[in-house]
Write a protein that holds these residues in place. Structure first.
Motif, PDB file in Angstrom:
ATOM      1  N   GLY A 126       8.900  33.808 -26.798  1.00 53.08           N
ATOM      2  CA  GLY A 126       8.820  35.164 -27.322  1.00 53.08           C
ATOM      3  C   GLY A 126       8.560  36.153 -26.205  1.00 53.08           C
ATOM      4  N   ILE A 127       9.218  37.313 -26.264  1.00 60.11           N
ATOM      5  CA  ILE A 127       8.997  38.339 -25.244  1.00 60.11           C
ATOM      6  C   ILE A 127       8.629  39.651 -25.911  1.00 60.11           C
ATOM      7  CG2 ILE A 127      11.481  38.835 -25.117  1.00 60.11           C
ATOM      8  CD1 ILE A 127      10.994  39.623 -22.151  1.00 60.11           C
ATOM      9  N   ALA A 128       7.626  40.321 -25.347  1.00 66.83           N
ATOM     10  CA  ALA A 128       7.130  41.576 -25.911  1.00 66.83           C
ATOM     11  C   ALA A 128       7.861  42.759 -25.286  1.00 66.83           C
ATOM     12  CB  ALA A 128       5.621  41.662 -25.710  1.00 66.83           C
ATOM     13  N   TRP A 129       7.147  43.842 -25.046  1.00 68.36           N
ATOM     14  CA  TRP A 129       7.774  45.102 -24.638  1.00 68.36           C
ATOM     15  C   TRP A 129       6.802  45.903 -23.813  1.00 68.36           C
ATOM     16  CZ3 TRP A 129       6.362  50.165 -26.184  1.00 68.36           C
ATOM     17  CH2 TRP A 129       7.301  51.170 -25.889  1.00 68.36           C
ATOM     18  N   GLY A 130       7.294  46.859 -23.056  1.00 69.87           N
ATOM     19  CA  GLY A 130       6.472  47.732 -22.242  1.00 69.87           C
ATOM     20  C   GLY A 130       7.038  47.860 -20.847  1.00 69.87           C
ATOM     21  N   GLU A 131       6.424  48.717 -20.034  1.00 71.59           N
ATOM     22  CA  GLU A 131       6.925  48.980 -18.689  1.00 71.59           C
ATOM     23  C   GLU A 131       6.905  47.722 -17.822  1.00 71.59           C
ATOM     24  OE1 GLU A 131       5.989  51.846 -14.805  1.00 71.59           O
ATOM     25  OE2 GLU A 131       4.766  52.001 -16.614  1.00 71.59           O
ATOM     26  N   THR A 132       5.800  46.982 -17.872  1.00 69.65           N
ATOM     27  CA  THR A 132       5.696  45.772 -17.050  1.00 69.65           C
ATOM     28  C   THR A 132       6.722  44.729 -17.477  1.00 69.65           C
ATOM     29  OG1 THR A 132       3.315  46.186 -16.816  1.00 69.65           O
ATOM     30  CG2 THR A 132       4.116  44.012 -16.184  1.00 69.65           C
ATOM     31  N   ILE A 133       6.882  44.539 -18.782  1.00 72.44           N
ATOM     32  CA  ILE A 133       7.848  43.560 -19.277  1.00 72.44           C
ATOM     33  C   ILE A 133       9.268  43.996 -18.952  1.00 72.44           C
ATOM     34  CG2 ILE A 133       8.742  42.424 -21.350  1.00 72.44           C
ATOM     35  CD1 ILE A 133       5.969  41.475 -20.373  1.00 72.44           C
ATOM     36  N   TYR A 134       9.520  45.304 -18.986  1.00 71.50           N
ATOM     37  CA  TYR A 134      10.830  45.828 -18.596  1.00 71.50           C
ATOM     38  C   TYR A 134      11.146  45.432 -17.150  1.00 71.50           C
ATOM     39  CZ  TYR A 134      13.900  49.344 -16.494  1.00 71.50           C
ATOM     40  OH  TYR A 134      14.880  49.961 -15.764  1.00 71.50           O
ATOM     41  N   HIS A 135      10.183  45.640 -16.254  1.00 68.98           N
ATOM     42  CA  HIS A 135      10.409  45.278 -14.848  1.00 68.98           C
ATOM     43  C   HIS A 135      10.578  43.766 -14.700  1.00 68.98           C
ATOM     44  CE1 HIS A 135      10.014  49.261 -13.299  1.00 68.98           C
ATOM     45  NE2 HIS A 135       8.742  49.393 -13.654  1.00 68.98           N
ATOM     46  N   LEU A 136       9.748  42.997 -15.393  1.00 67.06           N
ATOM     47  CA  LEU A 136       9.856  41.539 -15.311  1.00 67.06           C
ATOM     48  C   LEU A 136      11.246  41.065 -15.747  1.00 67.06           C
ATOM     49  CD1 LEU A 136       7.335  38.842 -16.298  1.00 67.06           C
ATOM     50  CD2 LEU A 136       9.525  38.849 -17.462  1.00 67.06           C
ATOM     51  N   ALA A 137      11.730  41.603 -16.861  1.00 67.68           N
ATOM     52  CA  ALA A 137      13.036  41.184 -17.379  1.00 67.68           C
ATOM     53  C   ALA A 137      14.157  41.502 -16.408  1.00 67.68           C
ATOM     54  CB  ALA A 137      13.303  41.863 -18.724  1.00 67.68           C
ATOM     55  N   ASN A 138      13.988  42.558 -15.627  1.00 72.04           N
ATOM     56  CA  ASN A 138      15.032  42.955 -14.692  1.00 72.04           C
ATOM     57  C   ASN A 138      14.834  42.396 -13.289  1.00 72.04           C
ATOM     58  OD1 ASN A 138      16.984  45.041 -16.032  1.00 72.04           O
ATOM     59  ND2 ASN A 138      14.948  45.554 -16.785  1.00 72.04           N
ATOM     60  N   GLU A 139      13.702  41.747 -13.039  1.00 76.73           N
ATOM     61  CA  GLU A 139      13.445  41.129 -11.734  1.00 76.73           C
ATOM     62  C   GLU A 139      13.652  39.615 -11.773  1.00 76.73           C
ATOM     63  OE1 GLU A 139      12.771  42.481  -8.889  1.00 76.73           O
ATOM     64  OE2 GLU A 139      12.240  44.556  -9.394  1.00 76.73           O
ATOM     65  N   ALA A 140      13.736  39.042 -12.966  1.00 73.74           N
ATOM     66  CA  ALA A 140      13.878  37.580 -13.064  1.00 73.74           C
ATOM     67  C   ALA A 140      15.147  37.119 -12.360  1.00 73.74           C
ATOM     68  CB  ALA A 140      13.915  37.157 -14.531  1.00 73.74           C
ATOM     69  N   PRO A 141      15.070  36.079 -11.534  1.00 72.83           N
ATOM     70  CA  PRO A 141      16.270  35.572 -10.861  1.00 72.83           C
ATOM     71  C   PRO A 141      17.288  35.046 -11.868  1.00 72.83           C
ATOM     72  CG  PRO A 141      14.268  34.663  -9.884  1.00 72.83           C
ATOM     73  CD  PRO A 141      13.859  35.335 -11.155  1.00 72.83           C
ATOM     74  N   TYR A 142      18.553  35.176 -11.530  1.00 67.06           N
ATOM     75  CA  TYR A 142      19.609  34.599 -12.365  1.00 67.06           C
ATOM     76  C   TYR A 142      19.617  33.087 -12.128  1.00 67.06           C
ATOM     77  CZ  TYR A 142      21.638  39.150 -13.510  1.00 67.06           C
ATOM     78  OH  TYR A 142      21.853  40.411 -13.997  1.00 67.06           O
ATOM     79  N   ARG A 143      18.928  32.366 -13.008  1.00 69.48           N
ATOM     80  CA  ARG A 143      18.847  30.913 -12.853  1.00 69.48           C
ATOM     81  C   ARG A 143      18.668  30.300 -14.241  1.00 69.48           C
ATOM     82  NH1 ARG A 143      17.956  28.252  -8.224  1.00 69.48           N
ATOM     83  NH2 ARG A 143      17.211  30.167  -7.231  1.00 69.48           N
ATOM     84  N   ILE A 144      19.586  29.447 -14.616  1.00 68.55           N
ATOM     85  CA  ILE A 144      19.607  28.915 -15.975  1.00 68.55           C
ATOM     86  C   ILE A 144      18.473  27.917 -16.203  1.00 68.55           C
ATOM     87  CG2 ILE A 144      20.927  27.466 -17.590  1.00 68.55           C
ATOM     88  CD1 ILE A 144      23.454  28.732 -16.464  1.00 68.55           C
ATOM     89  N   ILE A 145      17.784  28.079 -17.330  1.00 66.95           N
ATOM     90  CA  ILE A 145      16.845  27.069 -17.826  1.00 66.95           C
ATOM     91  C   ILE A 145      17.503  26.476 -19.069  1.00 66.95           C
ATOM     92  CG2 ILE A 145      14.543  26.610 -18.743  1.00 66.95           C
ATOM     93  CD1 ILE A 145      13.532  29.005 -17.144  1.00 66.95           C
ATOM     94  N   GLU A 146      17.798  25.217 -19.025  1.00 67.04           N
ATOM     95  CA  GLU A 146      18.616  24.585 -20.053  1.00 67.04           C
ATOM     96  C   GLU A 146      18.012  24.713 -21.454  1.00 67.04           C
ATOM     97  OE1 GLU A 146      21.573  23.349 -19.735  1.00 67.04           O
ATOM     98  OE2 GLU A 146      21.685  23.595 -17.549  1.00 67.04           O
ATOM     99  N   ASP A 147      18.884  25.025 -22.409  1.00 62.52           N
ATOM    100  CA  ASP A 147      18.539  25.014 -23.832  1.00 62.52           C
ATOM    101  C   ASP A 147      17.348  25.912 -24.151  1.00 62.52           C
ATOM    102  OD1 ASP A 147      18.987  24.190 -26.443  1.00 62.52           O
ATOM    103  OD2 ASP A 147      17.579  22.524 -26.309  1.00 62.52           O
ATOM    104  N   LEU A 148      17.214  27.011 -23.430  1.00 65.68           N
ATOM    105  CA  LEU A 148      16.113  27.953 -23.657  1.00 65.68           C
ATOM    106  C   LEU A 148      16.545  29.000 -24.690  1.00 65.68           C
ATOM    107  CD1 LEU A 148      13.246  28.471 -22.293  1.00 65.68           C
ATOM    108  CD2 LEU A 148      14.372  30.388 -21.144  1.00 65.68           C
TER     109      LEU A 148
END
Length: 330
Positions: A131-153
């Motif tokens: 589950g993912i929430a919302w807010g400025e910090t979460i916005y930055h986290l979502a856009n900083e996460a490396p493009y790397r697949i985690i299987e069946d997530l």
């Protein structure tokens, strides 16, 4: 466009990708300097800089720092023991500033989010429902996460839609993170708060929304930040609560806003005038799952962070050095 022209465009695109990939290999893997690469390729140093930038922007190269490197300090170890956490990731800030300064708070949010983004690949496991929430910090986290697949997530939005000019929508955060992790994404097709209890209840009973809310009861982990109870917190900026409601919660000891719900210093949910009108995960469910990844830092959020830890919602903490030290001193 003719067939020949299309083939020519494809060849040019493939050639550019090849050049960018080779430049990235020379720089990141073989350790050549930009000047050395320029001499080898017969181009200017500025062209090499542009190639490396394009390689990052087009995800030809994925720069990733091992998130575990942020968990090896004594401070991290002591916080794990004090709050019975699985792990603590600590970001070292690159500059000091006034805790009330907007630019400084934004810098903390961004740097903590960057560490949180790297930590995700150490924490999240294949097959999990996150589950993912919302807010400025979460916005930055979502856009900083490396493009790397985690299987069946699978990633799902845990708070209804909220909007502010400063932050991406709640569903946007979920979609962005899911795309970077190669995950299936489930959004929540409802506003975070309605104008009346009856309307909120009617929406919660709609089959599609009811199914989405039931899914939240089965999440394996959650990723969230926490807001303080100052006037600049997103829940106020988004006009989700009135000034009268906000004052009502603060008068009853509210120090933080967790997933749209107010909590006191012990982390206890303060149930009040907003709750019946809200659509999103219940804090009881968040606490029951007890696998929360809290990504938050800075003096302005200290009381809210402490309350969230006290409430038992967190298994992994991502914060900054000054906040981490302060948490050990209370």
């Amino acid at each position: 466009m003719g067939e020949q022209a299309k083939k020519s465009d494809i060849r040019r695109a493939l050639h550019q990708d090849s050049v960018l990939a080779n430049t990235a290999i020379l720089y990141y893997k073989e350790g050549l300097t930009q000047n050395e690469i320029a001499l080898r390729l017969g181009v200017s140093r500025q062209t090499v800089i542009n190639y490396l930038r394009l390689a990052r922007e087009q995800n030809i190269v994925d720069i990733r720092i091992n998130g575990a490197s942020f968990t090896v300090s004594n401070t991290s170890r002591d916080l794990r023991a004090k709050y019975k956490l699985a792990d603590v990731y600590i970001a070292g800030l690159t500059a000091d500033g006034d805790s009330a300064d907007v630019a400084y708070k934004a810098q903390i949010n961004r740097q903590v989010a960057q560490v949180g983004a790297m930590a995700l690949h150490e924490i999240l496991q294949p097959g999990e429902l996150v589950g993912i929430a919302w807010g400025e910090t979460i916005y930055h986290l979502a856009n900083e996460a490396p493009y790397r697949i985690i299987e069946d997530l699978t990633v799902c939005q845990i708070i209804g839609s909220m909007t502010t000019p400063l932050v991406m929508t709640a569903e946007g955060c979920a979609i962005s993170l899911a795309s970077r992790l190669g995950a299936e994404c489930h959004t929540l097709h409802a506003p975070a708060i309605l104008t009346s209890v009856d309307l909120a209840e009617a929406l919660r009973n709609e089959p599609v929304i009811r199914e989405q809310l039931e899914r939240l009861k089965t999440i394996d982990r959650s990723v969230f930040s926490v807001g303080n109870c100052d006037s600049d917190t997103p829940i106020v900026q988004s006009a989700i609560t009135t000034d009268e409601e906000f004052d009502w919660y603060r008068a009853r000891g509210a120090v933080g806003v967790l997933c749209g719900r107010f909590i006191d210093s012990s982390g206890t949910h303060i149930k009040g005038p907003m709750d019946g009108r809200m659509i999103g995960i219940d804090l009881s469910c968040l606490k029951e799952r007890a696998n929360g990844i809290l990504v938050a830092g800075g003096p302005a959020k200290f009381d809210a962070i402490s309350a969230t830890l006290n409430g038992g919602y967190v298994s992994h903490l991502v914060t900054d050095e000054r906040t981490a030290q302060a948490l050990l001193e209370i």
